[in-house]
Write a protein that holds these residues in place. Structure first.
Motif, PDB file in Angstrom:
ATOM      1  N   PRO A 128       0.825  -1.216   0.000  1.00 40.88           N
ATOM      2  CA  PRO A 128       0.000   0.000   0.000  1.00 40.88           C
ATOM      3  C   PRO A 128       0.855   1.259   0.000  1.00 40.88           C
ATOM      4  O   PRO A 128       1.845   1.350   0.734  1.00 40.88           O
ATOM      5  CB  PRO A 128      -0.798  -0.129   1.307  1.00 40.88           C
ATOM      6  N   SER A 129       0.469   2.238  -0.814  1.00 41.64           N
ATOM      7  CA  SER A 129       1.258   3.472  -0.915  1.00 41.64           C
ATOM      8  C   SER A 129       1.280   4.244   0.388  1.00 41.64           C
ATOM      9  O   SER A 129       2.225   5.000   0.657  1.00 41.64           O
ATOM     10  CB  SER A 129       0.678   4.353  -2.029  1.00 41.64           C
ATOM     11  N   SER A 130       0.251   4.052   1.231  1.00 41.80           N
ATOM     12  CA  SER A 130       0.194   4.768   2.506  1.00 41.80           C
ATOM     13  C   SER A 130       1.318   4.350   3.447  1.00 41.80           C
ATOM     14  O   SER A 130       1.653   5.084   4.382  1.00 41.80           O
ATOM     15  CB  SER A 130      -1.157   4.553   3.183  1.00 41.80           C
ATOM     16  N   CYS A 131       1.928   3.189   3.195  1.00 43.51           N
ATOM     17  CA  CYS A 131       3.051   2.753   4.035  1.00 43.51           C
ATOM     18  C   CYS A 131       4.235   3.711   3.923  1.00 43.51           C
ATOM     19  O   CYS A 131       4.983   3.907   4.884  1.00 43.51           O
ATOM     20  CB  CYS A 131       3.506   1.349   3.633  1.00 43.51           C
ATOM     21  N   ASP A 132       4.406   4.292   2.756  1.00 41.72           N
ATOM     22  CA  ASP A 132       5.558   5.164   2.529  1.00 41.72           C
ATOM     23  C   ASP A 132       5.408   6.512   3.210  1.00 41.72           C
ATOM     24  O   ASP A 132       6.380   7.260   3.331  1.00 41.72           O
ATOM     25  CB  ASP A 132       5.758   5.373   1.024  1.00 41.72           C
ATOM     26  N   ALA A 133       4.183   6.838   3.651  1.00 39.95           N
ATOM     27  CA  ALA A 133       3.943   8.134   4.280  1.00 39.95           C
ATOM     28  C   ALA A 133       4.000   8.065   5.803  1.00 39.95           C
ATOM     29  O   ALA A 133       3.747   9.070   6.467  1.00 39.95           O
ATOM     30  CB  ALA A 133       2.584   8.670   3.837  1.00 39.95           C
ATOM     31  N   LEU A 134       4.320   6.910   6.358  1.00 42.49           N
ATOM     32  CA  LEU A 134       4.366   6.781   7.809  1.00 42.49           C
ATOM     33  C   LEU A 134       5.552   7.548   8.381  1.00 42.49           C
ATOM     34  O   LEU A 134       6.648   7.528   7.814  1.00 42.49           O
ATOM     35  CB  LEU A 134       4.471   5.303   8.201  1.00 42.49           C
ATOM     36  N   PRO A 135       5.380   8.216   9.521  1.00 41.64           N
ATOM     37  CA  PRO A 135       6.485   8.970  10.129  1.00 41.64           C
ATOM     38  C   PRO A 135       7.531   8.038  10.724  1.00 41.64           C
ATOM     39  O   PRO A 135       7.262   6.854  10.979  1.00 41.64           O
ATOM     40  CB  PRO A 135       5.787   9.800  11.210  1.00 41.64           C
ATOM     41  N   PRO A 136       8.745   8.539  10.988  1.00 42.01           N
ATOM     42  CA  PRO A 136       9.813   7.697  11.539  1.00 42.01           C
ATOM     43  C   PRO A 136       9.479   7.064  12.888  1.00 42.01           C
ATOM     44  O   PRO A 136      10.037   6.022  13.236  1.00 42.01           O
ATOM     45  CB  PRO A 136      10.989   8.675  11.671  1.00 42.01           C
ATOM     46  N   ALA A 137       8.572   7.690  13.651  1.00 41.20           N
ATOM     47  CA  ALA A 137       8.221   7.150  14.971  1.00 41.20           C
ATOM     48  C   ALA A 137       7.476   5.822  14.873  1.00 41.20           C
ATOM     49  O   ALA A 137       7.373   5.095  15.868  1.00 41.20           O
ATOM     50  CB  ALA A 137       7.379   8.165  15.745  1.00 41.20           C
ATOM     51  N   VAL A 138       6.955   5.512  13.689  1.00 42.75           N
ATOM     52  CA  VAL A 138       6.213   4.265  13.506  1.00 42.75           C
ATOM     53  C   VAL A 138       7.156   3.186  12.987  1.00 42.75           C
ATOM     54  O   VAL A 138       7.732   3.323  11.896  1.00 42.75           O
ATOM     55  CB  VAL A 138       5.037   4.454  12.531  1.00 42.75           C
ATOM     56  N   ARG A 139       7.320   2.129  13.766  1.00 45.65           N
ATOM     57  CA  ARG A 139       8.099   0.972  13.303  1.00 45.65           C
ATOM     58  C   ARG A 139       7.179   0.125  12.436  1.00 45.65           C
ATOM     59  O   ARG A 139       6.202  -0.430  12.904  1.00 45.65           O
ATOM     60  CB  ARG A 139       8.613   0.164  14.495  1.00 45.65           C
ATOM     61  N   PHE A 140       7.518   0.039  11.147  1.00 50.84           N
ATOM     62  CA  PHE A 140       6.653  -0.657  10.208  1.00 50.84           C
ATOM     63  C   PHE A 140       7.252  -2.007   9.839  1.00 50.84           C
ATOM     64  O   PHE A 140       8.422  -2.106   9.456  1.00 50.84           O
ATOM     65  CB  PHE A 140       6.461   0.189   8.951  1.00 50.84           C
TER      66      PHE A 140
END
Length: 283
Positions: free
Chosen positions: A25-37
Motif C-alpha cells: 500500500p502506498s500509505s506505508c511510505d507516508a508513515l512517520p519515523p516514529a512508527v516501526r513498520f
C-alpha cells in the motif's frame, strides 16, 4: 493506516501489516519515523485468524491492537489508551466502543460513554476485534494465539476474538469495556453476498456460544438467545425485502447449525477434530 501515522502518542508505535497481496500500500511510505513498520507477505490468501497469528509472531510491544484495514483512529486515541493502562495497572485488556462518525451511530449498538467489567455473560455483546487493546502479559497467559478454526475466511466465519477473550477470562485476566473511547468503523451496507457471509458468521457465533455454555458459563445461552430472537424479528420485519430477509434467516440458520455442532462435540468429544494451534506454534 494513515490514522496510525497521525497519532499524537509520544512513545513509539509499531505497525505490523500482514499483506496477502503482492502490492505494498502506498500509505506505508507516508508513515512517520516514529512508527516501526513491519510488513509480512503471506503469498497466499489466509483466514483472518491465521493472519493475526502471523502478526503475533512479529510484535515487540507491550500493548497489542487488532485493527481492520477499514477502521481508523482519531489522532489522540492511542495516547488515551496508553494513559488508561498507565492509570489502571490491574486491567489486562480493554474493549473500546466502535463508532461510525458519518452515520452518528454505534457499531453493533454497543453502548458509548459507559464503562463496565467484561464477563462471560456480556463478552459476546460488548467486544469486537477492532476495539481490542491487550497487554502482552494477558496474551501470554491466554496462549497468545487465535483459534484458526474461527473467523472470517473459515467455514465458521466469526468469533476468533471472542474465543481469545474467553480464554483470557478463564485465565482470570481483568477485561474492561471502555465506551468513552471509540475506534471508528463504517456501518455495514448490505449486499447480495451478505446472506452467505451471515450464515458463516452465525455458524461461528453459535459454535462458540455452545462451546462456552458447555464449559460451564450459562451467560453464553443468553447471548445466543438474543441473537436468535433478533434474527427472527429482523426476518419478520423485512418480509417484503428479500435481501435483508435472507440475511437474517441465514444468520439464524447458521447459529442453529453452529450450536448443534458444539452440542455434538460436547456429547461426543472424540468427534471434535478441529485443530487449534498450540502456543509454541505461534510464539
Amino acid at each position: 493506516m494513515r490514522s496510525i501515522g497521525d497519532q499524537s502518542l509520544t512513545q513509539g508505535v509499531e505497525l505490523i501489516l500482514v499483506n496477502q497481496s503482492t502490492i505494498r500500500p502506498s500509505s506505508c511510505d507516508a508513515l512517520p519515523p516514529a512508527v516501526r513498520f513491519v510488513e509480512v507477505r503471506t503469498g497466499i490468501r489466509v483466514p483472518l485468524s491465521k493472519a493475526r497469528n502471523i502478526g503475533l509472531e512479529n510484535y515487540c510491544g507491550e500493548i497489542v491492537a487488532f485493527p481492520d484495514d477499514d477502521c481508523w483512529y482519531e489522532p489522540s486515541l492511542l495516547s488515551k489508551v496508553a494513559l488508561y493502562f498507565e492509570q489502571n495497572p490491574a486491567v489486562d485488556c480493554i474493549c473500546t466502543g466502535v463508532y461510525d462518525p458519518d452515520a452518528g451511530l454505534s457499531y453493533g449498538k454497543r453502548p458509548l460513554g459507559v464503562s463496565r467489567r467484561v464477563s462471560f455473560s456480556n463478552v459476546f455483546k460488548l467486544c469486537i476485534s477492532v476495539g481490542l487493546f491487550v497487554r502482552r502479559r494477558a496474551l501470554e497467559r491466554a496462549g497468545a494465539y487465535f483459534d484458526e478454526c474461527l473467523g472470517a475466511g473459515t467455514p465458521m466465519g466469526a468469533g476468533e476474538e471472542t474465543e481469545l477473550l474467553v480464554r483470557m477470562l478463564s485465565a482470570r485476566c481483568r477485561i474492561e469495556y471502555v465506551g468513552q473511547l471509540q475506534v471508528y468503523h463504517s456501518l455495514p451496507k448490505f449486499a447480495p453476498s451478505d446472506a452467505e457471509k451471515n450464515y458463516r458468521y452465525g455458524v461461528g457465533f453459535g459454535h462458540l456460544t455452545g462451546r462456552v455454555l458447555f464449559a460451564g458459563h450459562p451467560g453464553a445461552l443468553c447471548a445466543a438467545s438474543e441473537v436468535v430472537v433478533r434474527s427472527i424479528g429482523g426476518a419478520v420485519v423485512n418480509l417484503q425485502r428479500p435481501l435483508l430477509r435472507a440475511v437474517y434467516w441465514n444468520r439464524l440458520a447458521g447459529v442453529v447449525a453452529g450450536f448443534a455442532g458444539a452440542t455434538i462435540q460436547a456429547i461426543f468429544p472424540q468427534r471434535d477434530r478441529s485443530r487449534r494451534p498450540r502456543p509454541s506454534e505461534v510464539r
